[in-house]
Design a protein around this motif. Structure first.
Motif, PDB file in Angstrom:
ATOM      1  N   GLY A  49       0.793  -1.225   0.000  1.00 43.31           N
ATOM      2  CA  GLY A  49       0.000   0.000   0.000  1.00 43.31           C
ATOM      3  C   GLY A  49       0.824   1.272   0.000  1.00 43.31           C
ATOM      4  O   GLY A  49       0.316   2.345  -0.354  1.00 43.31           O
ATOM      5  N   ILE A  50       2.100   1.188   0.379  1.00 43.00           N
ATOM      6  CA  ILE A  50       2.946   2.384   0.388  1.00 43.00           C
ATOM      7  C   ILE A  50       2.975   3.025  -1.002  1.00 43.00           C
ATOM      8  O   ILE A  50       2.933   4.246  -1.150  1.00 43.00           O
ATOM      9  N   VAL A  51       3.020   2.183  -2.026  1.00 44.83           N
ATOM     10  CA  VAL A  51       3.063   2.694  -3.394  1.00 44.83           C
ATOM     11  C   VAL A  51       1.681   2.643  -4.044  1.00 44.83           C
ATOM     12  O   VAL A  51       1.231   3.618  -4.649  1.00 44.83           O
ATOM     13  N   SER A  52       1.007   1.505  -3.920  1.00 42.61           N
ATOM     14  CA  SER A  52      -0.260   1.313  -4.642  1.00 42.61           C
ATOM     15  C   SER A  52      -1.364   2.232  -4.162  1.00 42.61           C
ATOM     16  O   SER A  52      -2.194   2.693  -4.964  1.00 42.61           O
ATOM     17  N   ASN A  53      -1.414   2.518  -2.859  1.00 45.45           N
ATOM     18  CA  ASN A  53      -2.455   3.411  -2.348  1.00 45.45           C
ATOM     19  C   ASN A  53      -2.208   4.865  -2.724  1.00 45.45           C
ATOM     20  O   ASN A  53      -3.040   5.728  -2.463  1.00 45.45           O
ATOM     21  N   LEU A  54      -1.060   5.118  -3.330  1.00 49.18           N
ATOM     22  CA  LEU A  54      -0.772   6.431  -3.902  1.00 49.18           C
ATOM     23  C   LEU A  54      -0.974   6.406  -5.413  1.00 49.18           C
ATOM     24  O   LEU A  54      -1.573   7.312  -5.992  1.00 49.18           O
ATOM     25  N   ALA A  55      -0.487   5.338  -6.063  1.00 50.22           N
ATOM     26  CA  ALA A  55      -0.536   5.255  -7.524  1.00 50.22           C
ATOM     27  C   ALA A  55      -1.964   5.098  -8.054  1.00 50.22           C
ATOM     28  O   ALA A  55      -2.326   5.735  -9.053  1.00 50.22           O
ATOM     29  N   VAL A  56      -2.771   4.275  -7.415  1.00 49.07           N
ATOM     30  CA  VAL A  56      -4.132   4.032  -7.916  1.00 49.07           C
ATOM     31  C   VAL A  56      -4.988   5.298  -7.873  1.00 49.07           C
ATOM     32  O   VAL A  56      -5.627   5.654  -8.876  1.00 49.07           O
ATOM     33  N   PRO A  57      -5.061   6.046  -6.752  1.00 49.35           N
ATOM     34  CA  PRO A  57      -5.837   7.295  -6.771  1.00 49.35           C
ATOM     35  C   PRO A  57      -5.314   8.313  -7.779  1.00 49.35           C
ATOM     36  O   PRO A  57      -6.104   9.024  -8.406  1.00 49.35           O
ATOM     37  N   LEU A  58      -3.986   8.389  -7.947  1.00 53.41           N
ATOM     38  CA  LEU A  58      -3.441   9.310  -8.946  1.00 53.41           C
ATOM     39  C   LEU A  58      -3.853   8.897 -10.353  1.00 53.41           C
ATOM     40  O   LEU A  58      -4.169   9.751 -11.195  1.00 53.41           O
ATOM     41  N   PHE A  59      -3.866   7.601 -10.600  1.00 55.91           N
ATOM     42  CA  PHE A  59      -4.287   7.087 -11.898  1.00 55.91           C
ATOM     43  C   PHE A  59      -5.758   7.433 -12.162  1.00 55.91           C
ATOM     44  O   PHE A  59      -6.112   7.946 -13.226  1.00 55.91           O
ATOM     45  N   VAL A  60      -6.617   7.158 -11.195  1.00 53.83           N
ATOM     46  CA  VAL A  60      -8.043   7.430 -11.356  1.00 53.83           C
ATOM     47  C   VAL A  60      -8.297   8.925 -11.519  1.00 53.83           C
ATOM     48  O   VAL A  60      -9.106   9.350 -12.344  1.00 53.83           O
ATOM     49  N   SER A  61      -7.571   9.740 -10.751  1.00 52.84           N
ATOM     50  CA  SER A  61      -7.738  11.183 -10.851  1.00 52.84           C
ATOM     51  C   SER A  61      -7.350  11.696 -12.231  1.00 52.84           C
ATOM     52  O   SER A  61      -8.035  12.557 -12.797  1.00 52.84           O
ATOM     53  N   ALA A  62      -6.270  11.145 -12.795  1.00 55.34           N
ATOM     54  CA  ALA A  62      -5.825  11.578 -14.122  1.00 55.34           C
ATOM     55  C   ALA A  62      -6.805  11.168 -15.203  1.00 55.34           C
ATOM     56  O   ALA A  62      -7.018  11.890 -16.177  1.00 55.34           O
ATOM     57  N   VAL A  63      -7.431  10.000 -15.049  1.00 55.09           N
ATOM     58  CA  VAL A  63      -8.351   9.486 -16.065  1.00 55.09           C
ATOM     59  C   VAL A  63      -9.729  10.116 -15.936  1.00 55.09           C
ATOM     60  O   VAL A  63     -10.321  10.567 -16.916  1.00 55.09           O
ATOM     61  N   ALA A  64     -10.238  10.158 -14.685  1.00 55.78           N
ATOM     62  CA  ALA A  64     -11.606  10.624 -14.478  1.00 55.78           C
ATOM     63  C   ALA A  64     -11.717  12.145 -14.473  1.00 55.78           C
ATOM     64  O   ALA A  64     -12.772  12.695 -14.802  1.00 55.78           O
ATOM     65  N   GLY A  65     -10.634  12.831 -14.071  1.00 53.29           N
ATOM     66  CA  GLY A  65     -10.681  14.293 -14.037  1.00 53.29           C
ATOM     67  C   GLY A  65     -11.711  14.798 -13.048  1.00 53.29           C
ATOM     68  O   GLY A  65     -11.801  14.305 -11.916  1.00 53.29           O
TER      69      GLY A  65
END
Length: 284
Positions: A214-230
């Protein structure tokens, strides 16, 4: 103390363990980056997203969560191998107090953990970049890549230090390899699925493997969704997050810093355990 640290670096670089375990970190990192773009191709076929998919962020998370096991094994073997080679007696005799051996190993292995982390991030990013046809938008912006990459290096470092504590605690070169592999890829996997839809499912993010991921994934997944969903991010269904976490690690709604603090606690426990047992263990 400086002499002990220099001695630890000599031990590391005069044996093949450090580069032998670095090879799979590099290979897995590059492969994860490349496969991440293939995953993106599948999504593009659905033709639901007009925004660029920053799959490079997820690739770094995926490669980190697989590569950390090698960092842990390196840290554990850095201590346990001395018991196998019967050099631990000389090491302890040249150190006063005995606990300074553990601190010297922690400091020396910190450099190797950072090296593993940087190599993982760079090769995962290179794989993602080449697989995406040199499309820099694959990383969702430099700040996003830097934050996820930094978390990846930090995760690799903490797994290395946990390994040192684990090696000092167990002091058996066979067990320090078998036990982490069995736990991370078998025991915790089964335990995580057993906790699904149960009253105690909330403890899953606090398990050692899940917290480390979660140290990386709990940061990467929200950033990914934020970039895609806007602007539509708040309306993104929970199932989308959960599906991404299933593939790339982490837990829905759990902040990355909470995972960091949890795993830092596990690291401290193993280091303290290694210090306590190592200071009282008889050596021949």
């Amino acid at each position: 103390m400086i002499g002990l640290i220099k001695a630890e670096y000599r031990k590391i670089f005069t044996t093949s363990l450090w580069w032998a375990l670095l090879i799979p970190v590099v290979v897995l990192g590059f492969a994860a980056g490349w496969l991440g773009t293939a995953f993106g191709g599948i999504i593009d076929m659905v033709e639901e997203f007009s925004a660029s998919l920053p799959l490079g962020l997820l690739s770094v998370a995926l490669s980190t969560n697989f590569g950390t096991i090698f960092a842990l094994l390196f840290g554990a073997m850095a201590f346990a191998s001395e018991f196998r080679a019967k050099t631990i007696t000389t090491t302890y005799l040249t150190a006063n107090p005995r606990s300074s051996v553990l601190w010297a190993k922690l400091i020396a292995c910190t450099g190797i953990g950072v090296l593993y982390g940087i190599a993982n991030v760079l090769f995962a990013s290179l794989g993602a970049l080449l697989g995406a046809g040199h499309d820099m938008s694959n990383f969702g912006g430099f700040s996003s890549w830097l934050s996820v990459g930094g978390a990846g290096v930090l995760s690799m470092l903490l797994w290395t230090l946990l390994g040192v504590g684990f090696g000092a605690l167990i002091a058996n070169a066979v067990l320090v390899v078998i036990l982490p592999l069995v736990y991370k890829f078998v025991v915790e996997f089964i335990l995580s699925f057993s906790l699904l839809d149960t009253p105690v499912s909330g403890i899953e993010p606090y398990l050692p493997g899940s917290a480390g991921n979660g140290i990386v994934s709990n940061l990467a997944v929200p950033l990914f969704v934020s970039a895609v969903a806007g602007p539509n991010e708040p309306n993104t269904p929970r199932t989308a997050f959960e599906l991404l976490h299933l593939f790339f690690g982490g837990s829905y709604g759990h902040p990355w810093w909470a995972s960091l603090l949890t795993f830092l606690g596990y690291t401290a426990v193993f280091v303290a355990g290694g210090w306590f047992v190592g200071a009282r263990r008889d050596v021949a």
